[in-house]
Write an enzyme that holds these catalytic residues in place. Structure first.
Site, PDB file in Angstrom:
ATOM      1  N   GLY A 135       0.817  -1.197   0.000  1.00  0.00           N
ATOM      2  CA  GLY A 135       0.000   0.000   0.000  1.00  0.00           C
ATOM      3  C   GLY A 135       0.856   1.254   0.000  1.00  0.00           C
ATOM      4  CB  CYS A 136       0.119   4.713  -1.038  1.00  0.00           C
ATOM      5  SG  CYS A 136      -1.536   4.883  -0.335  1.00  0.00           S
ATOM      6  CE1 TYR A 137      -1.373   8.141   4.236  1.00  0.00           C
ATOM      7  CE2 TYR A 137      -3.238   6.666   3.981  1.00  0.00           C
ATOM      8  CZ  TYR A 137      -2.734   7.944   4.080  1.00  0.00           C
ATOM      9  OH  TYR A 137      -3.579   9.017   4.031  1.00  0.00           O
ATOM     10  CD  GLU A 166       4.769   6.345  -0.736  1.00  0.00           C
ATOM     11  OE1 GLU A 166       5.664   5.506  -0.653  1.00  0.00           O
ATOM     12  OE2 GLU A 166       3.561   6.073  -0.625  1.00  0.00           O
TER      13      GLU A 166
END
Lengths: 342, 342, 342, 342
Positions: free
Chosen positions: A148-150, A308
């Site tokens: 996932g992004c987080y 990011e």
């Protein structure tokens, strides 16, 4: 030249895969699917891709993915787990950008995602695709669960401290995301008039990325980790900023050296000079995680700042990085280039 | 591999030149100057360039540009005209991104820019670097005047109609620009609190790009052109949208065909299908001008919509396109790739 | 104290009516309806109203509006025309914020709105609620058609020139709107990731506000008017900026005086000093239209810049202004106060 | 009707004071000063105030403030301390919106602000103007130090827990501010192209609001408090969001009741229902602090979410609230009204 399929291509991660693959020297998208806009050219939905892709969205029910070497699943949670088995049986490598294979513990996954897992037999062999931690396993994987992004920003930020065993007590990850983290969605909450010129937390009582992050940190630490994770919505399009809090009472730890040596050979992690404050725009469109740290007032608390682009290192870029590893390409192929600033 | 110098590199066009040249196969920045931050690494001012450029800003008063094959002047108006002569004398090709050589008529230039021209003898040989119109002359030019951001979008939008001689009466260009069009400036008017979440016109009584646009349109038309040009400030970072109004009473003109044939061989002009509305983000970071047209209510008035990224096709990208032509490189070298969406 | 009903209260105009009525000395919202969130407190949907309104959304099918003195219809186009007759029969004054009664010519309305009009017998008595033009008729109206957002800014901007009969040839209105002009909608096009940091035209071939504007301008002019109207979407929340083009060949016309005298007694029209450029934020949250004009290069063309808050003077504020006139209140009651800057 | 002077009126807090005082029933600005734009009408610098203020900026060197009952100092840090003594000697009540009198410990102030304090003799009598804590002292104060924007949101968020003595261990305040928190400044960092569509931390190693917050929390707690305070810059205009972390191991504490009872009689603190996530826009332009809390995973950690408009409750609104208390006016005079949403 690897033939690439993209299942579920009308979202932002699907479009981002196409954008990044345009210049990939070793891979080429040959098929892309969508249930809703079958027959529509990709470049009609995303005019920025006019001249760069002749693909049309195909019906996932009838599409032939058998000619693909690699398939990216950019589908909503719960879809990839119904497709992956058949693809693997055909010898196709699969990178799932959804959450279906990120958590190894089936019961834990089912509790957080509120559904029965459709392919629990694949969970054990799915490799968690965070190359900075699992590079060797990714190289030989047939199925990669793209993080996932987080979790990408948070795990990479905490990684050197936890590996070094210098943290005492619980962790806090105060994370902030641009609106594209919610996907290409019609929800009123993400209308510019609702999400613009404002800021808020969400999911403060519990967010699905929490167990994924904990799983990762606990694997590194070798013991349970207490983490408080609070996500927030930022009125911007792309970008994640994680502000990470960890107690490191030992003042003799050279934190800058710790980070620099841990990431010395990582092509996509940039440790900034001490005292820096990375901004999310510095990685806009780039596959980089940029990190700095502070020890306010020379106290026990160390604060790590980790940024990011949620659609690149937090999704499509990392997926291509994983493909590169799985296929034996240059790990950075198609992923080079600086962020778009301003 | 051409050695490239950038004079005045702390603005957005300077940074954008570096960003675009990172992957140029035939050219490499070897020197960059700045009066204010001499000695500072480029990547300190622009952390997005960390890992992509080792250059430091050098003092323009002492720098040696003699090793350069090409020099880009990204200086404020009035500076390049004092430098260019010496560079040309050394056999260096020069592309001036400022306004100093855009207008051939010295008196006209001096009236609009409010200063005496320091190198009027060079005005005649400076080539106006809009490749879609002046490609052959650019190829053999030693000094190219890179067009302004508005003039690029406006001229390319009107070009097919004016060349075809189908317009009657005066023209209107209602143009909108993102804030980066004002440069990397400290002016309070561009603070996010002033320019954000708001919209306004500026320079409505007269803007310096007006004579530049008129000069270009009149060269195409072969006669004087009446143009009303009103620029506006949009609360966004990059992008220009020109809404162009021209009377074309003859309904038999196939405008779509006119645009498509005029730009058929142009690598950086994209004519959309009839009835489209290009958005500026579709060219964010790309060197493309994207154009569509409408004839509301099937009346006399034709409306052309023309978008570009003001820092790319409107500045640094076009400058590199000109360099490519001057140096005999592939015209599109270093300039390929889709816009960053979302 | 007038009792106010709001039919269709979950959109931005409904919320804005509540916000503005909070401090109205003579009117108080007593009922608000919504089909979708019946039973929900208004302040739950709009937490900004916590402490300011105890109302809950009621079911429009069963609500009793009979106790209202005034009803605002903030419904989608096509709804109010089915309700208004019954309300008028009960002696209730009605202000319709939708388009149902804005165009007197039934056939024209039906062509642009794509449906059969349900109450054509009311069209003749509905008063077009632009107080600066129709003040006296509004005072005695029972049904007011509240003007559209674009039509308000465009008509008031052209008004003095057309009344004075100094315009030659066709008109152009290049108009720009913040995203809230599209309403509180789930459409993907208005997601922050789609509409943010970008700019585009829309409806360039024909927009429903065109016939409304033409009807108004032709009533003023007394003859047909040729208008080209191109709307654009600005990445901001509130605000409309209309850039208006009209040929006024007669240089002896004192345009500043014309505007100042026309609007001298208007509480909500502010003519700026000559040479000004109004920004939309200067009227954010205020009921003001702010206007300036330019004659670029002292040519034939006059350019008028007209800004408003589309939710206030372009919708809810103007509706309250109309209510004040209809009910004999101070025209400015509840509508005073400067814009929110920054 | 109190006569109000504003010293240093060209910043956002000065303009906000004027905006809010427009409708104050008991106070009226009669003089406003500025060194840079002496003679300019306030409404020229802030066109949103056209029609609401006839004041012109006066030279602070020659202005006569003797007729004022109250003076607001909206000057940069270090200026008010040179002026206040003379104003107090004339019997004028003073509210200082800068930091000059916020910290009672002279040495501590001098260390953080990097200058010698010019009026240390006034520090003891200056009252810290957070009405929710110091209401009674404010009522009788002659000099009020108006709290900083972050300190207001952070202290009110922690207040009930600390007063109740239920917190164990150190505190964390992860705070986010809109760009107007930096003032009306020309710094390049706040240009829309730099601060827009991006997110970053700043001052992570130490920010001047840290000692102010600690002073306040320690007064409440009665003992030293360990606080980690990390501010961030959000790409929006107004608003502060503080995400506050405190360990409250005792699960029997009814936190909702604690907050509701503590703020039951506070006109400008709104405790939301359990599980809520306040957004900053809900208080845009309003004098409210809106608070909710979470206990993620039913763990030890309690997370408080606290939002305010940094220019209102975080600056000008709170200053007027203090004036109201000092002058015996209704505490809420001039400060009522909901936030501007959307």
């Amino acid at each position: 030249m690897a033939s690439v399929g993209i299942v579920g291509g009308t979202g932002y991660t699907g479009a981002e895969l196409i954008r990044l693959l345009v210049h990939h020297p070793d891979a080429k998208p040959v098929v892309i699917t969508s249930r809703n806009v079958t027959g529509t050219p990709v470049s009609e939905l995303f005019p920025s891709l006019r001249g760069f892709s002749d693909l049309k969205f195909e019906d996932p029910a009838t599409v032939n993915l058998g000619t693909c070497d690699v398939v990216f699943c950019a589908t909503p949670n719960g879809v990839a787990m119904t497709l992956v088995g058949k693809l693997l049986d055909k010898g196709i490598k699969v990178i799932d950008l959804s959450a279906d294979f990120r958590i190894s513990d089936q019961a834990l996954w089912e509790r957080w995602y509120g559904m029965k897992h459709a392919a629990p037999e694949l969970l054990a062999s799915a490799v968690y695709g965070l190359p900075e931690i699992e590079r060797e396993r990714v190289k030989s994987a047939r199925l990669v669960a793209n993080p996932g992004c987080y979790p990408t920003a948070v795990q990479l930020g905490f990684l050197p401290l936890i590996e070094a065993g210098v943290v005492e007590g619980g962790l806090i990850a105060d994370a902030k995301s641009g609106v594209s983290g919610a996907g290409r969605t019609e929800k009123i909450a993400f209308n510019l008039c609702e999400a613009g010129d404002s800021f808020k937390a969400y999911g403060a009582s519990g967010h699905r990325h929490l167990p994924e992050i904990c799983q990762g940190l606990e694997r590194i630490a070798g013991h349970p980790v207490e983490l408080t994770f609070i996500p927030h919505l930022v009125p911007m399009i792309r970008g994640i900023h994680a502000t990470l809090y960890a107690r490191v009472p030992d003042r003799s730890v050279d934190i800058q050296a710790l980070f620099e040596s841990r990431f010395a050979n990582e092509p996509f992690v940039d440790v900034m000079p001490a005292g820096s404050h990375p901004d999310t725009r510095s990685v806009r469109g780039a596959n980089t995680v940029r990190i700095s740290w502070h020890r306010p007032g020379d106290g026990d608390m160390v604060v790590i700042l980790s940024v990011e682009d949620n659609l690149v290192k937090g999704a499509a870029g990392q997926a291509i990085q994983n493909m590169n590893l799985m296929c034996g390409f240059d790990e950075a192929a198609g992923l080079q280039g600086p962020g778009l600033v301003p």
